[in-house]
Design a protein around this motif. Sequence first.
Motif, PDB file in Angstrom:
ATOM      1  N   ASP A 260       8.197  49.077 -94.468  1.00 21.23           N
ATOM      2  CA  ASP A 260       7.487  47.803 -94.277  1.00 21.23           C
ATOM      3  C   ASP A 260       6.676  47.918 -92.987  1.00 21.23           C
ATOM      4  O   ASP A 260       7.224  47.785 -91.889  1.00 21.23           O
ATOM      5  CB  ASP A 260       8.518  46.673 -94.187  1.00 21.23           C
ATOM      6  CG  ASP A 260       7.874  45.320 -93.902  1.00 21.23           C
ATOM      7  OD1 ASP A 260       6.636  45.266 -93.693  1.00 21.23           O
ATOM      8  OD2 ASP A 260       8.605  44.323 -93.874  1.00 21.23           O
ATOM      9  N   VAL A 261       5.387  48.186 -93.142  1.00 25.18           N
ATOM     10  CA  VAL A 261       4.559  48.458 -91.954  1.00 25.18           C
ATOM     11  C   VAL A 261       4.481  47.248 -91.017  1.00 25.18           C
ATOM     12  O   VAL A 261       4.283  47.413 -89.816  1.00 25.18           O
ATOM     13  CB  VAL A 261       3.128  48.930 -92.335  1.00 25.18           C
ATOM     14  CG1 VAL A 261       3.164  50.289 -93.018  1.00 25.18           C
ATOM     15  CG2 VAL A 261       2.401  47.902 -93.179  1.00 25.18           C
ATOM     16  N   SER A 262       4.669  46.033 -91.565  1.00 28.41           N
ATOM     17  CA  SER A 262       4.552  44.831 -90.725  1.00 28.41           C
ATOM     18  C   SER A 262       5.685  44.758 -89.702  1.00 28.41           C
ATOM     19  O   SER A 262       5.607  44.011 -88.736  1.00 28.41           O
ATOM     20  CB  SER A 262       4.540  43.564 -91.588  1.00 28.41           C
ATOM     21  OG  SER A 262       5.840  43.317 -92.091  1.00 28.41           O
ATOM     22  N   ARG A 263       6.730  45.542 -89.904  1.00 31.53           N
ATOM     23  CA  ARG A 263       7.870  45.505 -88.982  1.00 31.53           C
ATOM     24  C   ARG A 263       7.849  46.649 -87.974  1.00 31.53           C
ATOM     25  O   ARG A 263       8.790  46.795 -87.199  1.00 31.53           O
ATOM     26  CB  ARG A 263       9.183  45.539 -89.770  1.00 31.53           C
ATOM     27  CG  ARG A 263       9.332  44.311 -90.669  1.00 31.53           C
ATOM     28  CD  ARG A 263      10.516  44.469 -91.592  1.00 31.53           C
ATOM     29  NE  ARG A 263      11.759  44.521 -90.843  1.00 31.53           N
ATOM     30  CZ  ARG A 263      12.507  43.452 -90.544  1.00 31.53           C
ATOM     31  NH1 ARG A 263      12.141  42.267 -90.950  1.00 31.53           N
ATOM     32  NH2 ARG A 263      13.618  43.591 -89.862  1.00 31.53           N
ATOM     33  N   ASP A 264       6.802  47.494 -88.023  1.00 28.34           N
ATOM     34  CA  ASP A 264       6.752  48.617 -87.076  1.00 28.34           C
ATOM     35  C   ASP A 264       5.626  48.382 -86.068  1.00 28.34           C
ATOM     36  O   ASP A 264       4.451  48.391 -86.442  1.00 28.34           O
ATOM     37  CB  ASP A 264       6.535  49.934 -87.826  1.00 28.34           C
ATOM     38  CG  ASP A 264       6.851  51.127 -86.931  1.00 28.34           C
ATOM     39  OD1 ASP A 264       6.318  51.159 -85.794  1.00 28.34           O
ATOM     40  OD2 ASP A 264       7.627  51.998 -87.351  1.00 28.34           O
ATOM     41  N   PRO A 265       5.980  48.171 -84.798  1.00 27.38           N
ATOM     42  CA  PRO A 265       4.957  47.842 -83.801  1.00 27.38           C
ATOM     43  C   PRO A 265       3.962  48.983 -83.550  1.00 27.38           C
ATOM     44  O   PRO A 265       2.871  48.739 -83.023  1.00 27.38           O
ATOM     45  CB  PRO A 265       5.778  47.556 -82.532  1.00 27.38           C
ATOM     46  CG  PRO A 265       7.128  48.152 -82.772  1.00 27.38           C
ATOM     47  CD  PRO A 265       7.333  48.211 -84.253  1.00 27.38           C
ATOM     48  N   ARG A 266       4.310  50.214 -83.979  1.00 27.64           N
ATOM     49  CA  ARG A 266       3.388  51.339 -83.772  1.00 27.64           C
ATOM     50  C   ARG A 266       2.233  51.325 -84.765  1.00 27.64           C
ATOM     51  O   ARG A 266       1.214  51.969 -84.539  1.00 27.64           O
ATOM     52  CB  ARG A 266       4.138  52.680 -83.937  1.00 27.64           C
ATOM     53  CG  ARG A 266       5.258  52.878 -82.966  1.00 27.64           C
ATOM     54  CD  ARG A 266       6.078  54.103 -83.345  1.00 27.64           C
ATOM     55  NE  ARG A 266       6.711  53.948 -84.661  1.00 27.64           N
ATOM     56  CZ  ARG A 266       7.499  54.856 -85.234  1.00 27.64           C
ATOM     57  NH1 ARG A 266       7.739  56.006 -84.614  1.00 27.64           N
ATOM     58  NH2 ARG A 266       8.043  54.646 -86.414  1.00 27.64           N
ATOM     59  N   TYR A 267       2.419  50.623 -85.874  1.00 25.97           N
ATOM     60  CA  TYR A 267       1.488  50.707 -87.007  1.00 25.97           C
ATOM     61  C   TYR A 267       0.068  50.277 -86.652  1.00 25.97           C
ATOM     62  O   TYR A 267      -0.150  49.197 -86.113  1.00 25.97           O
ATOM     63  CB  TYR A 267       2.031  49.852 -88.156  1.00 25.97           C
ATOM     64  CG  TYR A 267       1.098  49.745 -89.328  1.00 25.97           C
ATOM     65  CD1 TYR A 267       0.799  50.850 -90.123  1.00 25.97           C
ATOM     66  CD2 TYR A 267       0.487  48.537 -89.648  1.00 25.97           C
ATOM     67  CE1 TYR A 267      -0.069  50.749 -91.190  1.00 25.97           C
ATOM     68  CE2 TYR A 267      -0.385  48.422 -90.721  1.00 25.97           C
ATOM     69  CZ  TYR A 267      -0.654  49.539 -91.485  1.00 25.97           C
ATOM     70  OH  TYR A 267      -1.517  49.447 -92.539  1.00 25.97           O
ATOM     71  N   LEU A 268      -0.899  51.117 -86.997  1.00 24.38           N
ATOM     72  CA  LEU A 268      -2.328  50.782 -86.873  1.00 24.38           C
ATOM     73  C   LEU A 268      -2.825  50.448 -88.274  1.00 24.38           C
ATOM     74  O   LEU A 268      -2.733  51.288 -89.169  1.00 24.38           O
ATOM     75  CB  LEU A 268      -3.121  51.980 -86.343  1.00 24.38           C
ATOM     76  CG  LEU A 268      -2.769  52.527 -84.960  1.00 24.38           C
ATOM     77  CD1 LEU A 268      -3.530  53.837 -84.715  1.00 24.38           C
ATOM     78  CD2 LEU A 268      -3.105  51.512 -83.884  1.00 24.38           C
ATOM     79  N   ALA A 269      -3.350  49.244 -88.448  1.00 25.93           N
ATOM     80  CA  ALA A 269      -3.720  48.805 -89.797  1.00 25.93           C
ATOM     81  C   ALA A 269      -5.035  49.415 -90.249  1.00 25.93           C
ATOM     82  O   ALA A 269      -6.009  49.457 -89.501  1.00 25.93           O
ATOM     83  CB  ALA A 269      -3.819  47.292 -89.836  1.00 25.93           C
ATOM     84  N   CYS A 270      -5.022  49.894 -91.486  1.00 22.56           N
ATOM     85  CA  CYS A 270      -6.239  50.394 -92.128  1.00 22.56           C
ATOM     86  C   CYS A 270      -6.706  49.328 -93.098  1.00 22.56           C
ATOM     87  O   CYS A 270      -7.865  48.936 -93.103  1.00 22.56           O
ATOM     88  CB  CYS A 270      -5.905  51.703 -92.839  1.00 22.56           C
ATOM     89  SG  CYS A 270      -7.076  52.247 -94.047  1.00 22.56           S
TER      90      CYS A 270
END
Length: 163
Positions: free
Chosen positions: A95-105
Motif C-alpha cells: 500500500d504505497v499510501s502508507r510508505d512515506p518514502r513513496y514518490l507518486a507517479c
Amino acid sequence: MPVTTRISEVRNEISELSHATTSADDFMRKMVKLLPERMLKYNWVGFYMLEPGTQPPMLVLGAFTGAATPHTRIPLNQGICGAAASSGQMIVIDDVSRDPRYLACSLETKSEIVVPVFVHGKVAGELDIDSHFPSAFTAEDQDLVRYCAILTGKKLETSGQKV
Ligand code: SME
C-alpha cells in the motif's frame, strides 16, 4: 487457467526474449512491453539505471511502459527506487499510501515492487513495477520480477556494461 501456469509461461517468454534479443537495450525495451501485456496487474513497468560517473549517484529513467512520470531522475536517498538501489534489496510495497518514502507517479498506483539489477555484483539499476491494485505482488510475482532483473543483469554483462 491457474495463475501459476500463466506466470511460468511469462517466465518462459522472458527467457526466450533474452535469447532472441541481441542487445541489453533491445531486451529491456521489449521486456517493458511484454510484461504489462501479459500481467494485467502490472500497470507501469520501467527501468531506472544508475548514471555512470555521476556524483552523488543518480537513477535515470530508461525504457518504460505506462503513464508519463515526473520522476525521470531519482537520487539514491529518495523514493522506493532510491531505497532499493542503495540497499541492493528488493522492495515490495503493498500500500504505497502508507510508505512515506513513496514518490507518486500516478494517483492510481496502489502497490509497487522494485528489484535491483546487478552487473558483476554491483547495482547497475532496477526494474520498477507499479500496480493499480493493492498488494499486487505475490511471492510468485516477486520471483518473476527477480528473474527478469537477473536476466537483465546478465544481458548487460554480456554487452560489456561497466558499473
Ligand atoms: N514510485 C517510485 C518512483 C517511480 S514512479 O512510480 C514511476 C518511488 O517511490 O521511488
